[in-house]
Design a protein around this motif. Structure first.
Motif, mmCIF file in Angstrom:
data_model
loop_
_atom_site.group_PDB
_atom_site.id
_atom_site.type_symbol
_atom_site.label_atom_id
_atom_site.label_comp_id
_atom_site.label_asym_id
_atom_site.label_seq_id
_atom_site.Cartn_x
_atom_site.Cartn_y
_atom_site.Cartn_z
ATOM 1 N N LEU A 111 0.529 -1.404 0.239
ATOM 2 C CA LEU A 111 -0.044 -0.034 -0.179
ATOM 3 C C LEU A 111 0.426 1.004 -0.374
ATOM 4 C CD1 LEU A 111 -2.637 -1.081 2.910
ATOM 5 C CD2 LEU A 111 -3.395 -1.453 0.093
ATOM 6 N N GLU A 112 2.104 1.203 0.538
ATOM 7 C CA GLU A 112 2.965 1.653 0.597
ATOM 8 C C GLU A 112 3.050 3.003 -0.442
ATOM 9 O OE1 GLU A 112 7.551 3.651 1.593
ATOM 10 O OE2 GLU A 112 7.106 1.463 1.837
ATOM 11 N N GLY A 113 2.259 2.714 -1.981
ATOM 12 C CA GLY A 113 3.246 3.359 -3.244
ATOM 13 C C GLY A 113 1.728 4.266 -3.747
ATOM 14 N N ASP A 114 0.216 3.841 -3.054
ATOM 15 C CA ASP A 114 -0.616 4.503 -2.959
ATOM 16 C C ASP A 114 -0.986 5.835 -3.251
ATOM 17 O OD1 ASP A 114 -1.422 1.497 -3.272
ATOM 18 O OD2 ASP A 114 -2.800 1.435 -2.272
ATOM 19 N N ALA A 115 -1.939 6.652 -4.157
ATOM 20 C CA ALA A 115 -1.742 7.703 -3.696
ATOM 21 C C ALA A 115 -1.766 8.302 -3.078
ATOM 22 C CB ALA A 115 -3.043 8.154 -5.438
ATOM 23 N N ASP A 116 -2.920 8.491 -2.034
ATOM 24 C CA ASP A 116 -3.907 8.378 -0.807
ATOM 25 C C ASP A 116 -2.589 8.672 0.068
ATOM 26 O OD1 ASP A 116 -4.538 6.160 -0.719
ATOM 27 O OD2 ASP A 116 -6.296 6.520 -0.251
ATOM 28 N N VAL A 117 -1.229 8.195 0.634
ATOM 29 C CA VAL A 117 -0.887 7.781 0.923
ATOM 30 C C VAL A 117 -0.078 9.426 1.412
ATOM 31 C CG1 VAL A 117 1.568 6.397 1.727
ATOM 32 C CG2 VAL A 117 -0.902 4.959 1.008
ATOM 33 N N PHE A 118 0.534 9.803 3.321
ATOM 34 C CA PHE A 118 0.802 10.832 3.476
ATOM 35 C C PHE A 118 2.026 10.522 3.981
ATOM 36 C CE2 PHE A 118 -2.674 10.181 5.165
ATOM 37 C CZ PHE A 118 -2.244 11.190 6.672
ATOM 38 N N LEU A 119 2.845 11.508 4.175
ATOM 39 C CA LEU A 119 4.365 11.147 5.202
ATOM 40 C C LEU A 119 3.571 11.946 6.620
ATOM 41 C CD1 LEU A 119 6.880 11.518 3.545
ATOM 42 C CD2 LEU A 119 6.309 10.107 4.012
ATOM 43 N N GLN A 120 3.571 11.308 7.260
ATOM 44 C CA GLN A 120 3.022 12.122 8.969
ATOM 45 C C GLN A 120 4.391 11.224 10.021
ATOM 46 O OE1 GLN A 120 -0.803 12.306 10.456
ATOM 47 N NE2 GLN A 120 -0.544 10.779 11.293
ATOM 48 N N ASP A 121 4.521 11.955 11.014
ATOM 49 C CA ASP A 121 5.135 12.652 12.315
ATOM 50 C C ASP A 121 4.697 11.176 13.237
ATOM 51 O OD1 ASP A 121 7.703 13.460 14.061
ATOM 52 O OD2 ASP A 121 5.881 12.937 15.705
ATOM 53 N N ARG A 122 5.533 10.004 13.071
ATOM 54 C CA ARG A 122 4.962 9.302 14.042
ATOM 55 C C ARG A 122 6.197 8.618 15.139
ATOM 56 N NH1 ARG A 122 3.475 2.441 13.218
ATOM 57 N NH2 ARG A 122 2.735 1.887 15.708
ATOM 58 N N ASP A 123 5.786 9.008 16.137
ATOM 59 C CA ASP A 123 6.866 9.152 17.712
ATOM 60 C C ASP A 123 8.365 10.265 16.944
ATOM 61 O OD1 ASP A 123 5.409 7.912 18.967
ATOM 62 O OD2 ASP A 123 5.622 6.395 18.187
ATOM 63 N N GLY A 124 8.195 10.997 16.025
ATOM 64 C CA GLY A 124 9.201 11.623 15.815
ATOM 65 C C GLY A 124 10.583 11.277 14.346
ATOM 66 N N GLU A 125 9.307 10.349 13.533
ATOM 67 C CA GLU A 125 9.401 10.076 12.812
ATOM 68 C C GLU A 125 8.741 10.187 11.557
ATOM 69 O OE1 GLU A 125 11.518 5.787 10.045
ATOM 70 O OE2 GLU A 125 11.056 5.080 12.459
ATOM 71 N N MET A 126 9.030 10.458 10.682
ATOM 72 C CA MET A 126 7.511 10.331 9.160
ATOM 73 C C MET A 126 7.683 9.131 8.541
ATOM 74 S SD MET A 126 7.621 13.582 9.354
ATOM 75 C CE MET A 126 6.255 13.872 7.989
ATOM 76 N N VAL A 127 6.391 8.521 8.587
ATOM 77 C CA VAL A 127 6.641 7.208 8.140
ATOM 78 C C VAL A 127 5.085 7.412 7.119
ATOM 79 C CG1 VAL A 127 6.912 6.002 10.280
ATOM 80 C CG2 VAL A 127 5.205 7.178 9.710
#
Length: 303
Positions: free
Chosen positions: A225-241
């Protein structure tokens, strides 16, 4: 029945629902270890042979029951889940135990006549509706009529003396305090460490709490699912995932006492009724019963 009037209005109506749900659910063996032995004990104790899984999703519980030797019929209102369950059956075509497993679409409010499966003459020995499924059925008609109609269909598909095993989330604390207890997100059904940013919107009407919408996000790093168009980067415990926003899940806030009353209105006062919080200790249900707020009530109701 879905929380959405039209299937195309659902988030992930493009067919990803089953894949996302499997990721959200987590480890299958851990899930089953939480309730398998108790569920089988109930079925064995009542000499059950035929089981109808009315909320089968992709078939995890149904597969387990087929492997244990039960004659299983499975349905779900979400067509993508049904399709995945069908593929699961096809992948096991070499196993004779799966030859009689029926899988088809089914809506709880029209289950007797509308389900795309063949119900056995005389009904099922047992019906299961687990996985926190029933709480997501909206009361479209009001005054509990939709829920009563669904439960009535379950009753009508059971043999005399059959057993219904059904659950819902434990909302007694929420209703009393208008906030969830610290352990409320623990679940016997879902164990995925990828889920985070869990939050809830409370729905009030005339000062009364009438509903809840569960919201959460999921880290899809390293998945298909990582490459899907509606996936976005978001901070999770100090790491952008890489993150996918999960479906909002509206829930009806049944209390333990209220849900018991619903069941008794359909099955009658004479039905054998038990509560098994998280499929643990069996308890008689009286009006003075106080639920453990961290646990999900599992109802075992027999005709």
């Amino acid at each position: 029945m879905s929380n959405f009037e039209r299937q195309e209005d659902r988030p992930y109506a493009d067919g990803r629902e089953a894949r996302i749900w499997h990721l959200y659910m987590g480890d299958v063996d851990i899930r089953l270890s939480n309730y398998k032995s108790t569920l089988l004990s109930i079925l064995e104790g009542r000499n059950v042979k035929t089981v109808y899984d009315v909320a089968c999703a992709s078939g995890i519980d149904s597969v387990m029951l087929v492997e244990e030797g039960y004659d299983v019929t499975s349905s779900d209102v979400e067509e993508n889940f049904v399709a995945r369950a069908v593929r699961e059956k096809e992948s096991r075509s070499g196993d004779v135990r799966f030859g009689t497993w029926q899988v088809g679409w089914g809506d709880w409010v029209d289950l007797v006549e509308g389900a795309k499966v063949d119900h056995p003459e005389g009904g099922y020995d047992a019906i299961i509706c687990i996985g926190n499924s029933f709480t997501t059925l909206p009361d479209f008609e009001g005054e509990g009529k939709t829920h009563i109609r669904a439960l009535t269909n379950f009753r009508d598909l059971l043999k005399p003396g059959g057993v219904l095993i059904i659950d819902h989330r434990n909302f007694d604390y929420l209703i009393a305090h208008k906030t969830l207890p610290p352990t409320s997100h623990a679940s016997i059904y879902y164990n995925c460490p990828r889920v985070y940013n869990i939050r809830n919107d409370l729905v009030e009407k005339d000062g009364k709490l009438v509903g809840l919408v569960f919201k959460s996000d999921i880290d899809v790093s390293g998945t298909e699912l990582e490459g899907d168009a509606d996936v976005f980067l978001q901070d999770r415990d100090g790491e952008m995932v890489p993150t996918l926003k999960l479906n909002d899940i509206p829930c009806c806030l049944h209390t333990l006492k209220g849900f018991r009353a619903l069941l008794k209105s359909v099955f009658g006062e004479g039905a054998d009724h038990r509560v098994l919080p998280d499929f643990k200790e069996q308890q008689d249900v009286g009006d003075d019963f106080v639920p453990n707020y961290s646990r999900t009530p599992i109802y075992r109701d027999a005709r």
